[in-house]
Design an enzyme around this catalytic site. Structure first.
Site, PDB file in Angstrom:
ATOM      1  N   GLY A   9       0.825  -1.205   0.000  1.00 59.09           N
ATOM      2  CA  GLY A   9       0.000   0.000   0.000  1.00 59.09           C
ATOM      3  C   GLY A   9       0.854   1.247   0.000  1.00 59.09           C
ATOM      4  O   GLY A   9       0.478   2.273   0.570  1.00 59.09           O
ATOM      5  N   ARG A  12       0.333   5.585  -2.124  1.00 56.24           N
ATOM      6  CA  ARG A  12      -0.172   6.901  -1.699  1.00 56.24           C
ATOM      7  C   ARG A  12      -0.400   6.895  -0.183  1.00 56.24           C
ATOM      8  O   ARG A  12      -0.226   5.876   0.489  1.00 56.24           O
ATOM      9  CB  ARG A  12      -1.475   7.228  -2.438  1.00 56.24           C
ATOM     10  N   VAL A  60      -2.865  -7.419  -2.466  1.00 56.95           N
ATOM     11  CA  VAL A  60      -2.202  -8.037  -1.306  1.00 56.95           C
ATOM     12  C   VAL A  60      -2.951  -9.240  -0.737  1.00 56.95           C
ATOM     13  O   VAL A  60      -2.410  -9.969   0.082  1.00 56.95           O
ATOM     14  CB  VAL A  60      -1.944  -7.017  -0.163  1.00 56.95           C
ATOM     15  N   SER A 138      -5.537   0.087  13.356  1.00 59.84           N
ATOM     16  CA  SER A 138      -6.320   1.327  13.363  1.00 59.84           C
ATOM     17  C   SER A 138      -6.843   1.570  14.770  1.00 59.84           C
ATOM     18  O   SER A 138      -7.083   0.615  15.532  1.00 59.84           O
ATOM     19  CB  SER A 138      -7.509   1.200  12.410  1.00 59.84           C
ATOM     20  N   TYR A 155     -14.106  -3.849   9.566  1.00 65.02           N
ATOM     21  CA  TYR A 155     -12.773  -3.221   9.558  1.00 65.02           C
ATOM     22  C   TYR A 155     -12.170  -3.285  10.961  1.00 65.02           C
ATOM     23  O   TYR A 155     -11.008  -3.680  11.138  1.00 65.02           O
ATOM     24  CB  TYR A 155     -12.957  -1.778   9.088  1.00 65.02           C
ATOM     25  N   ALA A 157     -12.847  -5.369  13.292  1.00 64.81           N
ATOM     26  CA  ALA A 157     -12.537  -6.766  13.618  1.00 64.81           C
ATOM     27  C   ALA A 157     -11.223  -7.188  12.972  1.00 64.81           C
ATOM     28  O   ALA A 157     -10.358  -7.807  13.608  1.00 64.81           O
ATOM     29  CB  ALA A 157     -13.673  -7.670  13.147  1.00 64.81           C
ATOM     30  N   LYS A 159      -8.771  -5.233  11.915  1.00 63.46           N
ATOM     31  CA  LYS A 159      -7.651  -4.474  12.467  1.00 63.46           C
ATOM     32  C   LYS A 159      -7.319  -4.951  13.886  1.00 63.46           C
ATOM     33  O   LYS A 159      -6.165  -4.907  14.309  1.00 63.46           O
ATOM     34  CB  LYS A 159      -7.957  -2.977  12.453  1.00 63.46           C
ATOM     35  N   ILE A 187      -6.173  10.338  10.317  1.00 60.82           N
ATOM     36  CA  ILE A 187      -5.007  10.843   9.593  1.00 60.82           C
ATOM     37  C   ILE A 187      -5.482  11.386   8.246  1.00 60.82           C
ATOM     38  O   ILE A 187      -6.074  10.640   7.440  1.00 60.82           O
ATOM     39  CB  ILE A 187      -3.982   9.693   9.329  1.00 60.82           C
TER      40      ILE A 187
END
Ligand SMILES: NC(=O)c1ccc[n+]([C@@H]2O[C@H](COP(=O)([O-])OP(=O)(O)OC[C@H]3O[C@@H](n4cnc5c(N)ncnc54)[C@H](O)[C@@H]3O)[C@@H](O)[C@H]2O)c1
Length: 246
Positions: A9, A12, A60, A138, A155, A157, A159, A187
């Site tokens: 990743g 960017r 990925v 996160s 998400y 779960a 992370k 962020i």
């Protein structure tokens, strides 16, 4: 001393900032991303810093592709010192609306991707007798999300899975490999997040009075990749300016 990092990743956002910061510290970089154009631009910026770079356009979630890429990086550069599992994607959808396929895809992008790259890079690091790994979790993994209105349960779960995997692998891969996880808060990246409209409201609940930027995360990543001697592994680092309204 030459150092080599794989950054997933890395085209960017936070991944790009981390790749550039590592390059500034002397790392040659292998970028893995779906976005060809953005990745080429980041690669050009790494070259301009005087470091070597290779790019791999890949999803990925693919285990076999991760194996090919890690092998190719190893044969091209001769070593792999640092792996940053940064590729990820949030899923703003509640449990009543999420399909089985969407749940599986989210777990694959955010969690299985880490398994894919660690499983192939770890044997090389063990053979070398050194290695560092950081995976991007996160704040959602700890808090459950910024607001109840936008559920990101799948998400969160995935992370959170990264945090458990990191602790277990710190034991399995120590003392040779140090592995840690980072939980960024909000962020702002160059492509923006879904929070721009609510920025002032969110900032009221952040002790340091601003949203984060990609370099805030990159500084910690570089520290975890380079600090000597290393006595930090299995840890979760929160980079959120202390967000207390979550
Ligand atoms: N920005 C934030 O506020 C924030 C907060 C907490 C955690 N994070 C995490 O930080 C990481 C980077 O986030 P960002 O804000 O820079 O996001 P971003 O969308 O700007 O960058 C993510 C990068 O990962 C790549 N990517 C996504 N899915 C991929 C896949 N299946 N295969 C290959 N590449 C893929 C994208 O193409 C992109 O280049 C993610 O894991 C994200 O979950 C971000």
């Amino acid at each position: 001393m030459k150092q080599v990092a794989i950054v997933t990743g890395g085209a960017r956002g936070i991944g790009r900032a981390c790749a550039l910061d590592l390059a500034r510290q002397g790392f040659d970089i292998a970028l893995v991303d779906l976005l060809e154009e953005e990745m080429a631009a980041t690669a050009a910026d790494i070259l301009a810093l005087g470091r070597d770079v290779r790019t791999y356009q890949a999803d990925v979630v693919l285990h076999g592709r991760a194996c090919e890429i890690v092998r190719d990086v190893h044969s091209a550069f001769g070593q792999i010192d640092f792996l940053l599992n940064n590729a990820g994607q949030s899923q703003p959808k509640g449990i009543l609306e999420t399909t089985e396929d969407e749940f599986d895809r989210g777990m694959a992008i955010n969690l299985k991707s880490c398994f894919n790259y660690i499983q192939h890079a770890a044997p090389i690091m063990l053979e070398q007798g050194r290695g560092r790994i950081v995976s991007m979790s996160s704040l959602n993994a700890l808090s459950g999300g910024v607001t109840a209105a936008v559920s990101k349960f799948a998400y969160a779960a995935a992370k959170a899975g990264i945090l458990g995997m990191t602790r277990a692998l710190a034991k399995e891969l120590g003392p040779t490999i140090a592995i840690n996880a980072i939980c960024p808060g909000v962020i702002l990246t160059e492509v923006g997040t879904d929070v721009t409209a609510r920025e002032s409201e969110i900032v009221k609940g952040i002790a340091l009075g601003r949203l984060g930027c990609a370099d805030d995360v990159a500084r910690l990543v570089t520290f975890l990749a380079t600090s000597e001697p290393c006595f930090i592994t299995g840890q979760t680092f929160v980079v959120d300016g202390f967000q207390f309204n979550v």
